[in-house]
Scaffold this motif. Structure first.
Motif, mmCIF file in Angstrom:
data_model
loop_
_atom_site.group_PDB
_atom_site.id
_atom_site.type_symbol
_atom_site.label_atom_id
_atom_site.label_comp_id
_atom_site.label_asym_id
_atom_site.label_seq_id
_atom_site.Cartn_x
_atom_site.Cartn_y
_atom_site.Cartn_z
ATOM 1 N N ILE A 127 -1.503 -5.378 36.713
ATOM 2 C CA ILE A 127 -1.373 -5.805 38.109
ATOM 3 C C ILE A 127 -1.033 -7.288 38.185
ATOM 4 O O ILE A 127 -0.157 -7.702 38.954
ATOM 5 N N ILE A 128 -1.689 -8.081 37.376
ATOM 6 C CA ILE A 128 -1.426 -9.523 37.371
ATOM 7 C C ILE A 128 0.012 -9.801 36.932
ATOM 8 O O ILE A 128 0.717 -10.590 37.550
ATOM 9 N N LYS A 129 0.458 -9.135 35.868
ATOM 10 C CA LYS A 129 1.832 -9.337 35.388
ATOM 11 C C LYS A 129 2.857 -8.951 36.451
ATOM 12 O O LYS A 129 3.838 -9.650 36.650
ATOM 13 N N LYS A 130 2.606 -7.826 37.132
ATOM 14 C CA LYS A 130 3.532 -7.401 38.188
ATOM 15 C C LYS A 130 3.548 -8.417 39.317
ATOM 16 O O LYS A 130 4.608 -8.762 39.847
ATOM 17 N N SER A 131 2.391 -8.908 39.679
ATOM 18 C CA SER A 131 2.299 -9.916 40.757
ATOM 19 C C SER A 131 3.029 -11.186 40.372
ATOM 20 O O SER A 131 3.758 -11.771 41.176
ATOM 21 N N LEU A 132 2.834 -11.635 39.136
ATOM 22 C CA LEU A 132 3.494 -12.864 38.689
ATOM 23 C C LEU A 132 5.007 -12.701 38.618
ATOM 24 O O LEU A 132 5.742 -13.648 38.896
ATOM 25 N N SER A 133 5.470 -11.502 38.283
ATOM 26 C CA SER A 133 6.928 -11.295 38.194
ATOM 27 C C SER A 133 7.594 -11.439 39.556
ATOM 28 O O SER A 133 8.789 -11.749 39.632
ATOM 29 N N LEU A 134 6.855 -11.232 40.613
ATOM 30 C CA LEU A 134 7.420 -11.407 41.970
ATOM 31 C C LEU A 134 7.753 -12.869 42.247
ATOM 32 O O LEU A 134 8.583 -13.171 43.104
ATOM 33 N N TRP A 135 7.107 -13.774 41.519
ATOM 34 C CA TRP A 135 7.329 -15.212 41.732
ATOM 35 C C TRP A 135 8.428 -15.770 40.864
ATOM 36 O O TRP A 135 8.798 -16.927 40.988
ATOM 37 N N GLU A 136 8.938 -14.972 39.947
ATOM 38 C CA GLU A 136 9.971 -15.471 39.036
ATOM 39 C C GLU A 136 11.326 -15.514 39.697
ATOM 40 O O GLU A 136 11.673 -14.850 40.577
#
Length: 123
Positions: free
Chosen positions: A114-123
């Motif tokens: 979940i954290i990785k998916k959330s962070l990918s939205l900011w890339e």
């Protein structure tokens, strides 16, 4: 890094000038693990470091929690010359890390995903 009988002292500013990123935390973790693997205790000297983030501690000291229960971690890894900001960030990181690493592996994996998916939205 300085070694005395059974203890390795690491001046953190020699490893990373700012304790702000996960990458910097992992650099410190490598140095700490190297000393612990030799059987040494570790003293981390934070003199000359004034900026801290929980992310740094999440990726360094808190990552040792699965290997060293909190009571052993406090004995094996000491810190000195850590300012109030650093103490707060370290404390928060160890508290959250202690909770996180008590979860079963599947729950941890789900949270990490979940954290990785959330962070990918900011890339």
């Amino acid at each position: 890094m300085e070694q005395n009988m059974g203890q390795t002292s690491i001046k953190v500013s020699n490893v990373t000038p700012r304790c702000l990123t996960g990458m910097a935390g992992e650099k410190l973790l490598t140095a700490v693990r190297s000393a612990l693997d030799k059987g040494d205790d570790v003293c981390l000297d934070f003199s000359d470091v004034t900026m801290f983030a929980s992310l740094f501690f999440n990726n360094s000291i808190a990552k040792l929690i699965p290997e060293l229960p909190p009571e052993n971690l406090a004995k094996r890894v000491q810190v000195k010359n850590l300012n109030d900001t650093g103490k707060k960030a370290l404390s928060r990181s160890l508290e959250v890390g202690g909770i996180f690493y008590k979860l079963d592996p599947q729950e941890r994996e789900n949270i990490e995903m979940i954290i990785k998916k959330s962070l990918s939205l900011w890339e």
